[in-house]
Design a protein around this motif. Sequence first.
Motif, PDB file in Angstrom:
ATOM      1  N   PRO A  84       0.820  -1.208   0.000  1.00 21.47           N
ATOM      2  CA  PRO A  84       0.000   0.000   0.000  1.00 21.47           C
ATOM      3  C   PRO A  84       0.858   1.263   0.000  1.00 21.47           C
ATOM      4  CG  PRO A  84      -0.080  -1.053   2.149  1.00 21.47           C
ATOM      5  CD  PRO A  84       0.697  -1.959   1.246  1.00 21.47           C
ATOM      6  N   THR A  85       0.446   2.226  -0.802  1.00 18.81           N
ATOM      7  CA  THR A  85       1.129   3.520  -0.841  1.00 18.81           C
ATOM      8  C   THR A  85       0.205   4.650  -0.402  1.00 18.81           C
ATOM      9  OG1 THR A  85       0.540   3.970  -3.150  1.00 18.81           O
ATOM     10  CG2 THR A  85       2.603   2.749  -2.752  1.00 18.81           C
ATOM     11  N   ILE A  86      -1.098   4.346  -0.290  1.00 13.87           N
ATOM     12  CA  ILE A  86      -2.108   5.350   0.043  1.00 13.87           C
ATOM     13  C   ILE A  86      -3.008   4.829   1.162  1.00 13.87           C
ATOM     14  CG2 ILE A  86      -4.067   6.702  -0.829  1.00 13.87           C
ATOM     15  CD1 ILE A  86      -1.524   7.448  -2.248  1.00 13.87           C
ATOM     16  N   ALA A  87      -3.311   5.694   2.132  1.00 16.33           N
ATOM     17  CA  ALA A  87      -4.295   5.386   3.171  1.00 16.33           C
ATOM     18  C   ALA A  87      -5.469   6.351   3.005  1.00 16.33           C
ATOM     19  CB  ALA A  87      -3.691   5.520   4.561  1.00 16.33           C
ATOM     20  N   ARG A  88      -6.665   5.804   2.993  1.00 18.58           N
ATOM     21  CA  ARG A  88      -7.905   6.595   2.899  1.00 18.58           C
ATOM     22  C   ARG A  88      -8.570   6.518   4.274  1.00 18.58           C
ATOM     23  NH1 ARG A  88     -13.507   5.954   1.089  1.00 18.58           N
ATOM     24  NH2 ARG A  88     -14.088   7.774  -0.141  1.00 18.58           N
ATOM     25  N   ILE A  89      -8.785   7.675   4.916  1.00 17.12           N
ATOM     26  CA  ILE A  89      -9.218   7.709   6.312  1.00 17.12           C
ATOM     27  C   ILE A  89     -10.554   8.440   6.436  1.00 17.12           C
ATOM     28  CG2 ILE A  89      -8.595   8.445   8.653  1.00 17.12           C
ATOM     29  CD1 ILE A  89      -5.631   8.456   7.579  1.00 17.12           C
ATOM     30  N   TRP A  90     -11.507   7.747   7.038  1.00 14.99           N
ATOM     31  CA  TRP A  90     -12.833   8.308   7.330  1.00 14.99           C
ATOM     32  C   TRP A  90     -12.993   8.334   8.844  1.00 14.99           C
ATOM     33  CZ3 TRP A  90     -16.638   6.276  10.358  1.00 14.99           C
ATOM     34  CH2 TRP A  90     -17.885   6.897  10.328  1.00 14.99           C
ATOM     35  N   LEU A 138      -6.373  -3.218  -0.146  1.00 13.65           N
ATOM     36  CA  LEU A 138      -5.314  -4.136   0.277  1.00 13.65           C
ATOM     37  C   LEU A 138      -5.441  -4.492   1.758  1.00 13.65           C
ATOM     38  CD1 LEU A 138      -2.259  -2.550  -1.560  1.00 13.65           C
ATOM     39  CD2 LEU A 138      -3.629  -4.535  -2.257  1.00 13.65           C
ATOM     40  N   GLY A 139      -6.063  -3.617   2.523  1.00 15.23           N
ATOM     41  CA  GLY A 139      -6.278  -3.855   3.947  1.00 15.23           C
ATOM     42  C   GLY A 139      -7.241  -2.823   4.498  1.00 15.23           C
ATOM     43  N   VAL A 140      -7.857  -3.145   5.622  1.00 15.04           N
ATOM     44  CA  VAL A 140      -8.831  -2.257   6.250  1.00 15.04           C
ATOM     45  C   VAL A 140      -8.697  -2.367   7.760  1.00 15.04           C
ATOM     46  CG1 VAL A 140     -11.291  -1.726   6.534  1.00 15.04           C
ATOM     47  CG2 VAL A 140     -10.462  -2.586   4.341  1.00 15.04           C
ATOM     48  N   ILE A 175      -9.772   3.059   8.223  1.00 12.76           N
ATOM     49  CA  ILE A 175      -8.605   3.285   7.379  1.00 12.76           C
ATOM     50  C   ILE A 175      -8.547   2.149   6.363  1.00 12.76           C
ATOM     51  CG2 ILE A 175      -6.104   3.638   7.285  1.00 12.76           C
ATOM     52  CD1 ILE A 175      -6.242   4.279  10.320  1.00 12.76           C
ATOM     53  N   SER A 176      -8.528   2.510   5.107  1.00 14.02           N
ATOM     54  CA  SER A 176      -8.341   1.506   4.054  1.00 14.02           C
ATOM     55  C   SER A 176      -7.028   1.811   3.350  1.00 14.02           C
ATOM     56  CB  SER A 176      -9.519   1.492   3.080  1.00 14.02           C
ATOM     57  OG  SER A 176      -9.751   2.764   2.518  1.00 14.02           O
ATOM     58  N   TYR A 177      -6.368   0.746   2.923  1.00 12.30           N
ATOM     59  CA  TYR A 177      -5.043   0.850   2.332  1.00 12.30           C
ATOM     60  C   TYR A 177      -5.106   0.459   0.859  1.00 12.30           C
ATOM     61  CZ  TYR A 177      -3.713   1.142   7.192  1.00 12.30           C
ATOM     62  OH  TYR A 177      -3.618   1.524   8.508  1.00 12.30           O
ATOM     63  N   TRP A 178      -4.444   1.257   0.015  1.00 12.82           N
ATOM     64  CA  TRP A 178      -4.554   1.118  -1.433  1.00 12.82           C
ATOM     65  C   TRP A 178      -3.175   1.115  -2.077  1.00 12.82           C
ATOM     66  CZ3 TRP A 178      -9.427   0.236  -3.080  1.00 12.82           C
ATOM     67  CH2 TRP A 178     -10.443   0.511  -2.151  1.00 12.82           C
ATOM     68  N   ALA A 179      -3.058   0.384  -3.174  1.00 12.87           N
ATOM     69  CA  ALA A 179      -1.792   0.315  -3.900  1.00 12.87           C
ATOM     70  C   ALA A 179      -1.458   1.658  -4.542  1.00 12.87           C
ATOM     71  CB  ALA A 179      -1.841  -0.784  -4.961  1.00 12.87           C
ATOM     72  N   ASP A 180      -2.483   2.355  -5.036  1.00 15.17           N
ATOM     73  CA  ASP A 180      -2.267   3.624  -5.728  1.00 15.17           C
ATOM     74  C   ASP A 180      -3.593   4.378  -5.828  1.00 15.17           C
ATOM     75  OD1 ASP A 180      -3.684   2.406  -7.931  1.00 15.17           O
ATOM     76  OD2 ASP A 180      -1.797   1.469  -8.507  1.00 15.17           O
ATOM     77  N   MET A 181      -3.509   5.613  -6.294  1.00 11.29           N
ATOM     78  CA  MET A 181      -4.708   6.442  -6.428  1.00 11.29           C
ATOM     79  C   MET A 181      -5.680   5.863  -7.455  1.00 11.29           C
ATOM     80  SD  MET A 181      -4.815   8.969  -4.312  1.00 11.29           S
ATOM     81  CE  MET A 181      -5.979  10.114  -5.029  1.00 11.29           C
ATOM     82  N   GLU A 182      -5.161   5.241  -8.494  1.00  5.50           N
ATOM     83  CA  GLU A 182      -6.013   4.687  -9.536  1.00  5.50           C
ATOM     84  C   GLU A 182      -6.941   3.605  -8.985  1.00  5.50           C
ATOM     85  OE1 GLU A 182      -2.609   5.037  -9.948  1.00  5.50           O
ATOM     86  OE2 GLU A 182      -2.771   6.845 -11.160  1.00  5.50           O
ATOM     87  N   LYS A 215      -0.498   9.836   1.832  1.00  4.49           N
ATOM     88  CA  LYS A 215       0.552   9.037   1.219  1.00  4.49           C
ATOM     89  C   LYS A 215       1.272   8.308   2.362  1.00  4.49           C
ATOM     90  CE  LYS A 215       4.784   9.424  -1.448  1.00  4.49           C
ATOM     91  NZ  LYS A 215       5.704  10.342  -2.126  1.00  4.49           N
ATOM     92  N   ILE A 216       1.474   7.015   2.219  1.00  3.92           N
ATOM     93  CA  ILE A 216       2.171   6.247   3.245  1.00  3.92           C
ATOM     94  C   ILE A 216       3.672   6.431   3.025  1.00  3.92           C
ATOM     95  CG2 ILE A 216       2.598   3.960   4.200  1.00  3.92           C
ATOM     96  CD1 ILE A 216      -0.258   3.218   3.291  1.00  3.92           C
ATOM     97  N   VAL A 217       4.320   7.074   3.969  1.00  2.42           N
ATOM     98  CA  VAL A 217       5.748   7.363   3.861  1.00  2.42           C
ATOM     99  C   VAL A 217       6.573   6.218   4.441  1.00  2.42           C
ATOM    100  CG1 VAL A 217       7.550   9.016   4.490  1.00  2.42           C
ATOM    101  CG2 VAL A 217       5.252   9.832   3.955  1.00  2.42           C
TER     102      VAL A 217
END
Length: 107
Positions: free
Chosen positions: A5-11, A40-42, A58-65, A99-101
């Motif tokens: 994962p490179t991106i975290a989406r947080i609600w 990829l994960g939640v 929090i959901s984890y994503w490979a990329d913005m696409e 962005k996951i650093v």
Amino acid sequence: MTKVPTIARIWRGRTKPEFADEYEAYNRAEGIPPLLKTALGVQLLREDRKDETWFTTISYWADMESMTAFTKGDPEQVHHLARDAELLCELPERIQIHKIVVPPNLR
């Protein structure tokens, strides 16, 4: 190959303590399963305070696409569940995209 994962989406949303257990069960049944099928994960987090309970998803994503494909548009747009207006103190207006650093180093 496992995707990283490179991106975290947080609600984040909050409810009254008397609705907290009901909202948790509702979110686990209605909000989390679609994410589990695609992300990829939640994680679903809960913080009980004296006068309110906060939930963070929090959901984890490979990329913005991939995240944009899941949301079918703007990934920062909030997609409320049917009972959110009934159970939450107010409807969250935004989603945070980070962005996951440094990824988690799980052992």
